[in-house]
Each structure stands twice: as structure tokens, then as C-alpha cells.
Design an enzyme around this catalytic site. Structure first.
Site, PDB file in Angstrom:
ATOM      1  N   LYS A  68     -10.692  -0.501   9.966  1.00  0.00           N
ATOM      2  CA  LYS A  68     -10.786  -1.735   9.163  1.00  0.00           C
ATOM      3  C   LYS A  68     -11.218  -2.926  10.010  1.00  0.00           C
ATOM      4  O   LYS A  68     -11.290  -4.046   9.503  1.00  0.00           O
ATOM      5  CB  LYS A  68      -9.439  -1.996   8.473  1.00  0.00           C
ATOM      6  CG  LYS A  68      -9.204  -1.025   7.328  1.00  0.00           C
ATOM      7  CD  LYS A  68      -7.928  -1.289   6.533  1.00  0.00           C
ATOM      8  CE  LYS A  68      -7.841  -2.599   5.907  1.00  0.00           C
ATOM      9  NZ  LYS A  68      -7.427  -2.572   4.478  1.00  0.00           N
TER      10      LYS A  68
ATOM     11  N   ASP B   3       3.051  -4.180   8.121  1.00  0.00           N
ATOM     12  CA  ASP B   3       1.819  -3.430   7.898  1.00  0.00           C
ATOM     13  C   ASP B   3       0.677  -4.415   8.137  1.00  0.00           C
ATOM     14  O   ASP B   3       0.442  -5.299   7.306  1.00  0.00           O
ATOM     15  CB  ASP B   3       1.819  -2.885   6.457  1.00  0.00           C
ATOM     16  CG  ASP B   3       0.487  -2.297   6.046  1.00  0.00           C
ATOM     17  OD1 ASP B   3       0.434  -1.691   4.951  1.00  0.00           O
ATOM     18  OD2 ASP B   3      -0.496  -2.430   6.791  1.00  0.00           O
TER      19      ASP B   3
ATOM     20  N   HIS C 135       0.870  -1.180   0.000  1.00  0.00           N
ATOM     21  CA  HIS C 135       0.000   0.000   0.000  1.00  0.00           C
ATOM     22  C   HIS C 135       0.907   1.231   0.000  1.00  0.00           C
ATOM     23  O   HIS C 135       2.020   1.189   0.522  1.00  0.00           O
ATOM     24  CB  HIS C 135      -0.859  -0.049   1.258  1.00  0.00           C
ATOM     25  CG  HIS C 135      -1.861   1.043   1.410  1.00  0.00           C
ATOM     26  ND1 HIS C 135      -1.530   2.321   1.782  1.00  0.00           N
ATOM     27  CD2 HIS C 135      -3.206   1.049   1.258  1.00  0.00           C
ATOM     28  CE1 HIS C 135      -2.627   3.053   1.867  1.00  0.00           C
ATOM     29  NE2 HIS C 135      -3.655   2.308   1.535  1.00  0.00           N
TER      30      HIS C 135
ATOM     31  N   CYS D  89      -4.670   2.534  -3.671  1.00  0.00           N
ATOM     32  CA  CYS D  89      -3.417   3.030  -3.051  1.00  0.00           C
ATOM     33  C   CYS D  89      -2.293   2.013  -3.237  1.00  0.00           C
ATOM     34  O   CYS D  89      -1.507   1.765  -2.311  1.00  0.00           O
ATOM     35  CB  CYS D  89      -3.612   3.329  -1.574  1.00  0.00           C
ATOM     36  SG  CYS D  89      -4.778   4.631  -1.249  1.00  0.00           S
TER      37      CYS D  89
ATOM     38  N   GLN E 199      -4.504  -5.017   6.832  1.00  0.00           N
ATOM     39  CA  GLN E 199      -5.442  -5.942   6.193  1.00  0.00           C
ATOM     40  C   GLN E 199      -5.462  -7.307   6.867  1.00  0.00           C
ATOM     41  O   GLN E 199      -6.310  -8.153   6.552  1.00  0.00           O
ATOM     42  CB  GLN E 199      -5.089  -6.108   4.696  1.00  0.00           C
ATOM     43  CG  GLN E 199      -6.042  -7.000   3.904  1.00  0.00           C
ATOM     44  CD  GLN E 199      -7.491  -6.511   3.900  1.00  0.00           C
ATOM     45  OE1 GLN E 199      -7.748  -5.307   3.969  1.00  0.00           O
ATOM     46  NE2 GLN E 199      -8.458  -7.428   3.837  1.00  0.00           N
TER      47      GLN E 199
END
Ligand SMILES: Cc1ncc(COP(=O)(O)O)c(CNc2co[nH]c2=O)c1O
Length: 410
Positions: free
Chosen positions: A224, A198, A121, A364, A201
């Protein structure tokens, strides 16, 4: 309560859009906030809100204890060893920027290398581009396999001596694929590099143990995972946070302020300048409890079953092109695709006319789309409150849109 019965906790999902029942499939962008979390947020604001840490009156004490209890809830959720390792942020982007700025200053010198992957991302690319520019370091990308998974052979070739930071998504917001960050952390540590993850997700969709992964930093966002926007978390090993300088300065993060210099507060407050997002942290803790009540493994299983159910139906659509793995066991419920001859924006608009909400664009992840040689894609992303009926609506609306655009539509 069964997973899809949980949909009752989301009144927003029971509305009509363009005279059709809403089918919300944009969860990789933001999920919805369940009624119990909204109620906890309202209760805090109506009974306990005040500024934290410095007040001696009852409301200030009550707000402080709820804020710090929220931090403890986050700690256990990600299996961190201490609350000193849990910082509240605005979200994943803020967390990754803090690491790039503060850790980057500490460990990266001219000629060093920073390794990311082709599927990142923008929030896990641009902070590292800026660090590489500032430090005359080199930014290196790990390639992907034909199936859209991280190429671990390439990773082994690129994570070598001279690499100081490796920063990889635990799961892709485009391909849905889950990456072997535990193996990557081992490769990074073998060459003396720091492992940044990261988790935007992955955290909403699977059980995460930062100690099991042995990563040095892990960032994620509340929006999220059933919490409001504006609240997120940066996990960092205490040894790193102790060495790192603060990124923002002012109230809350100081011990003493003299004319020409100041001393910093202890962890985690050293990195939390200014009045924090108190209600956001409390809502995030409530969302975590809500997800834990369902069970992250149950959520993973439900989403993989949905992907297993819908992928064959989608792949049977003439002109359907999938980006990412077909193996549902490697998924976090994100399906990026195109329909030959139909621009994804047109497709998403046509689906919206049928009440189906998906995302269209570059998500993104422009470098990833260039790497896949595609300008933009459509993206459907599931969460635990989606059902097989939602999946059927997705398939039916795509077929209807395809017919609409192929019947000589001007
Ligand atoms: C993998 C990943 N990393 C970082 C971010 C940035 O998180 P933020 O700081 O909370 O914005 C996102 C948000 N992904 C998306 C946000 O909107 N559409 C998306 O796909 C993400 O999915």
C-alpha cells in the site's frame, strides 16, 4: 520534482485500458511500485542475493547487511526506539494475527473485554473474534458519528476497567478518515489495556511516530506504499516483544535446539522463523526512501487538495451518496460512495470501460457496511501520483455511466 511529476516513475500508469488512458484510483487496495524501487530490487537480486544471518561468505554478509539496513530504515521511518521493535511480516494481516495470538495468550482471560471499532478491516476484526472465542472474552465495538468518524464519547464509555486490548485503524480503508489513536492509546493505558494500531491505510499517507502515538503495536503493509506485495512490518514495544512467545517456530528464531525443547533467539529474530522475504524488505526500504524524498507531509497535502477539489464535483452529481467525512483535512484520499439506482459493480465495470479503475464491494469491511446500512459501495482511492485530471476523469466517467444506466439500459 513536483508530486504529480512523480507519475513518470510509474510506466504502468501510462497505458491504455479499453482504448482509454488508464486512470488508476484503487490505491487503498494496492499502490504501484516506482522504477527506482524496481531498480533497487533488481540490483539486489543481480549482485547481492543470498540467504541471511548464517552464511560466512561475502554474498551472505552483503545480503544480511542490506536486510538489517532495511530494518533500520523502517525503524527511523516510524520513529521506533530500537530495531528490536521492528519485525518483518507478510503484511498487516500477519502482524495483527501475531499480536492477537501471542499478546492475546499473555493478557486476555475469561470475562475480559477487547475493544475495536465499527470501521475496522476484516484483518482487524476476525483475529480478535477468534481470540475472544478462545478465551471466552467479549468483543466490543466503538460506534461512529453521523459523519463516519469514530465516536470518542462512545470510546470513553467502552474503554473501561476489564478492557485488555484496544485495536483501532489509524485510518479507514473505506471512509478515509484518520482516527485519534494517540487519544485512544491514552484511554487504553489509563485502564491498563494494550493499544494496537492498524496502520495499513495511514502509513502510506502521513507521517507516523509510534513513540508520539505511544501505541504498543503498529502494523502496516508494503504493497500500500509503493513496495511489492508480501512484505510488511509489525512494530511492538520491546517490553511486550520480550514477554511474548513466538508464533511460528523453526530456523532463524532459535538459539539452541535440544531433543525436547529449544531456546529462542534474541529480538527481533525470535519472531522471524524461516528464511525471510529478504528482497521484499530491501524493496520496502527503497520505497520508504522514495516516499521520504517526496515527503509524507507533502503527500498528505497533495491528497487532501485532490479530495477538496473532487468532492464538491462528486457531491454535485444527482444521486451521489458519500460515506465518510466531507472534511478533506481528516482524509487519506479514500472516497466511498454510491450512485442511486446503479449497483457499484455495474458502476465500476462502466468506469473500467472508460479506463478508470476503482474498487466495488465491501472492501473487507462487511460490519462497517452493515452499520452504514448499505450492501456494497464504489470506492475511489487516490495517491500522490494522481492528478486533478484523474479526478476530472472520475467525475466525467461517473456522469457518463449514470446516463448510460439511466437511459433505459436493459
Ligand atoms: C485498513 C486495512 N487494514 C488491513 C488491511 C490488510 O492488509 P494486507 O494484509 O496487506 O492485505 C488493509 C488492506 N486493504 C485492502 C486490500 O485490498 N483492498 C483493501 O481495501 C487495510 O486497508
Amino acid at each position: 520534482m513536483t508530486v504529480s511529476k512523480r507519475k513518470q516513475d510509474f510506466p504502468i500508469l501510462f497505458q491504455q485500458v479499453n482504448d482509454e488512458p488508464l486512470v488508476y484510483l484503487d490505491n487503498a487496495a494496492s499502490t504501484h511500485v516506482p522504477t527506482p524501487v524496481i531498480n533497487d530490487l533488481v540490483t539486489y537480486m543481480q549482485t547481492s542475493h543470498a540467504n541471511v544471518h548464517r552464511g560466512v561468505h561475502t554474498l551472505a554478509e552483503r545480503a544480511t547487511s542490506q536486510y538489517e539496513a532495511a530494518r533500520e530504515t523502517v525503524r527511523t521511518f516510524i520513529d521506533a526506539s530500537s530495531v528490536k521493535e521492528v519485525l518483518f511480516t507478510r503484511g498487516t494481516t500477519t502482524g495483527l494475527n501475531w499480536v492477537a495470538r501471542s499478546l492475546g495468550e499473555l493478557v486476555v482471560e475469561a470475562g475480559d473485554k477487547i475493544v475495536i471499532s465499527r470501521m475496522e478491516h476484516h484483518s482487524n476484526i476476525v483475529p480478535w473474534q477468534e481470540l475472544a472465542k478462545r478465551k471466552q472474552a467479549e468483543l466490543i465495538y466503538i460506534d461512529l458519528t453521523e459523519d463516519g468518524e469514530l465516536d470518542m464519547a462512545d470510546a470513553k464509555e467502552k474503554i473501561v476497567s476489564g478492557v485488555k486490548i484496544v485495536s483501532i485503524a489509524h485510518a479507514s480503508n473505506v471512509l478515509g478518515v484518520v482516527n485519534p489513536v494517540k487519544d485512544l492509546a491514552k484511554l487504553a493505558h489509563e485502564v491498563g489495556a494494550v493499544m494496537v494500531v492498524d496502520g495499513a491505510q495511514s502509513t502510506p499517507h502521513m507521517t507516523v511516530s509510534v513513540q508520539e502515538l505511544d501505541c504498543d503495536f503498529y502494523a502496516f503493509s508494503g504493497h500500500k506504499m509503493c513496495a511489492p506485495t508480501g512484505i510488511g512490518v509489525l512494530y511492538g514495544k520491546q517490553t511486550w516483544f520480550e514477554k511474548m512467545s513466538p508464533i511460528e517456530f523453526g530456523g532463524e528464531m532459535i538459539n539452541f535446539v535440544y531433543d525436547d525443547y529449544s531456546t529462542w533467539a534474541e529480538l527481533p529474530y525470535k519472531f522471524e522463523a524461516g528464511t525471510p522475504n529478504i528482497s521484499g524488505a530491501i524493496a520496502l526500504a527503497s520505497a520508504i526512501k522514495y516516499l521520504e524524498e517526496i515527503g509524507l507531509d507533502t503527500i498528505t497535502k497533495h491528497e487532501q487538495e485532490l479530495v477538496e477539489y473532487v468532492l464538491p464535483k462528486l457531491l454535485a452529481i444527482d444521486g451521489f451518496e458519500l460515506y465518510g467525512p466531507r472534511d478533506a483535512s481528516k482524509h487519506t484520499g479514500v472516497i466511498a460512495f454510491n450512485i442511486k439506482g446503479v449497483h457499484p459493480h455495474d458502476l465500476a465495470t462502466a468506469l473500467d470501460m472508460q479506463g478508470v479503475a476503482i474498487r466495488a464491494g465491501h472492501h473487507c469491511a462487511q460490519p462497517l457496511l452493515r452499520y452504514l446500512d448499505v450492501h456494497s459501495t464504489a470506492r475511489a482511492s487516490f495517491y500522490f501520483y494522481n492528478t486533478k485530471e484523474d479526478a476530472d476523469s472520475l467525475v466525467e466517467s461517473i456522469i457518463a455511466a449514470k446516463e448510460f444506466f439511466s437511459d433505459g439500459f436493459i
